[in-house]
Design a protein around this motif. Structure first.
Motif, PDB file in Angstrom:
ATOM      1  N   UNK A  19     -11.621  52.681  20.142  1.00 53.35           N
ATOM      2  CA  UNK A  19     -11.427  51.583  21.093  1.00 53.35           C
ATOM      3  C   UNK A  19     -12.200  51.824  22.380  1.00 53.35           C
ATOM      4  N   UNK A  20     -12.338  53.082  22.794  1.00 54.62           N
ATOM      5  CA  UNK A  20     -13.085  53.366  24.025  1.00 54.62           C
ATOM      6  C   UNK A  20     -14.575  53.049  23.846  1.00 54.62           C
ATOM      7  N   UNK A  21     -15.137  53.346  22.683  1.00 56.25           N
ATOM      8  CA  UNK A  21     -16.534  53.021  22.413  1.00 56.25           C
ATOM      9  C   UNK A  21     -16.730  51.507  22.397  1.00 56.25           C
ATOM     10  N   UNK A  22     -15.838  50.788  21.745  1.00 57.97           N
ATOM     11  CA  UNK A  22     -15.933  49.330  21.684  1.00 57.97           C
ATOM     12  C   UNK A  22     -15.871  48.731  23.088  1.00 57.97           C
ATOM     13  N   UNK A  23     -14.972  49.233  23.929  1.00 57.98           N
ATOM     14  CA  UNK A  23     -14.870  48.732  25.304  1.00 57.98           C
ATOM     15  C   UNK A  23     -16.176  48.959  26.067  1.00 57.98           C
ATOM     16  N   UNK A  24     -16.763  50.141  25.914  1.00 60.11           N
ATOM     17  CA  UNK A  24     -18.033  50.431  26.584  1.00 60.11           C
ATOM     18  C   UNK A  24     -19.147  49.507  26.100  1.00 60.11           C
ATOM     19  N   UNK A  57      -8.381  49.464  13.330  1.00 56.52           N
ATOM     20  CA  UNK A  57      -7.563  50.658  13.186  1.00 56.52           C
ATOM     21  C   UNK A  57      -8.038  51.484  11.996  1.00 56.52           C
ATOM     22  N   UNK A  58      -7.974  52.786  12.138  1.00 60.05           N
ATOM     23  CA  UNK A  58      -8.356  53.677  11.046  1.00 60.05           C
ATOM     24  C   UNK A  58      -7.515  53.406   9.799  1.00 60.05           C
ATOM     25  N   UNK A  59      -6.286  52.942  10.006  1.00 59.47           N
ATOM     26  CA  UNK A  59      -5.407  52.619   8.874  1.00 59.47           C
ATOM     27  C   UNK A  59      -5.967  51.501   8.013  1.00 59.47           C
ATOM     28  N   UNK A  60      -6.741  50.608   8.621  1.00 52.88           N
ATOM     29  CA  UNK A  60      -7.318  49.483   7.888  1.00 52.88           C
ATOM     30  C   UNK A  60      -8.770  49.732   7.506  1.00 52.88           C
ATOM     31  N   UNK A  61      -9.234  50.923   7.766  1.00 50.59           N
ATOM     32  CA  UNK A  61     -10.630  51.260   7.504  1.00 50.59           C
ATOM     33  C   UNK A  61     -10.720  52.623   6.817  1.00 50.59           C
ATOM     34  N   UNK A  63     -11.511  53.640   3.803  1.00 51.15           N
ATOM     35  CA  UNK A  63     -12.669  53.950   2.963  1.00 51.15           C
ATOM     36  C   UNK A  63     -13.850  54.440   3.812  1.00 51.15           C
ATOM     37  N   UNK A  64     -14.141  53.734   4.883  1.00 48.39           N
ATOM     38  CA  UNK A  64     -15.238  54.153   5.774  1.00 48.39           C
ATOM     39  C   UNK A  64     -14.905  55.480   6.446  1.00 48.39           C
ATOM     40  N   UNK A  65     -13.637  55.675   6.801  1.00 45.90           N
ATOM     41  CA  UNK A  65     -13.216  56.932   7.417  1.00 45.90           C
ATOM     42  C   UNK A  65     -13.465  58.109   6.473  1.00 45.90           C
ATOM     43  N   UNK A  66     -13.183  57.929   5.196  1.00 40.81           N
ATOM     44  CA  UNK A  66     -13.426  58.985   4.210  1.00 40.81           C
ATOM     45  C   UNK A  66     -14.913  59.293   4.065  1.00 40.81           C
ATOM     46  N   UNK A  67     -15.742  58.254   4.094  1.00 39.96           N
ATOM     47  CA  UNK A  67     -17.191  58.444   3.985  1.00 39.96           C
ATOM     48  C   UNK A  67     -17.699  59.258   5.168  1.00 39.96           C
ATOM     49  N   UNK A  68     -17.258  58.916   6.366  1.00 38.83           N
ATOM     50  CA  UNK A  68     -17.698  59.630   7.567  1.00 38.83           C
ATOM     51  C   UNK A  68     -17.242  61.079   7.524  1.00 38.83           C
ATOM     52  N   UNK A  69     -15.991  61.306   7.166  1.00 43.78           N
ATOM     53  CA  UNK A  69     -15.477  62.678   7.102  1.00 43.78           C
ATOM     54  C   UNK A  69     -16.236  63.500   6.063  1.00 43.78           C
ATOM     55  N   UNK A  70     -16.562  62.893   4.941  1.00 50.21           N
ATOM     56  CA  UNK A  70     -17.311  63.582   3.896  1.00 50.21           C
ATOM     57  C   UNK A  70     -18.721  63.924   4.377  1.00 50.21           C
TER      58      UNK A  70
END
Length: 83
Positions: A19-24, A57-61, A63-70
């Motif tokens: 959220x901080x990145x989006x605000x910036x 929210x990470x809860x709704x994302x 799949x993308x969160x897993x890709x980034x972590x991998x």
């Protein structure tokens, strides 16, 4: 530069769980700690007629969160191995 040079995509919605990145980004501001990533983002913004930045929210994302972590884990392993 016209976005049609690269593709027919003229508008883009970017979703992030920071959220901080989006605000910036919405304010057109930057932080010294994020200079590299924000510089890149602001360069690509010029390629689109319309671009939206939205929080998700990470809860709704998950799949993308897993890709980034991998990808991050693979990057750390490559750095540790000297690649």
């Amino acid at each position: 530069m016209n976005s049609n040079v690269f593709s027919n995509v003229r508008s883009l919605t970017v979703l992030s769980d920071s959220s901080s990145l989006i605000k910036l980004l919405k304010a057109g501001e930057h932080l010294p700690e994020l200079f590299g990533i924000m510089f890149d983002i602001y360069q690509y913004v010029t390629l689109f007629d319309v671009i939206y930045f939205s929080f998700i929210s990470r809860n709704f994302n998950s799949e993308a969160d897993l890709v980034v972590k991998s990808a991050f884990a693979g990057s750390v392993m490559n750095s540790a191995l000297g690649d």
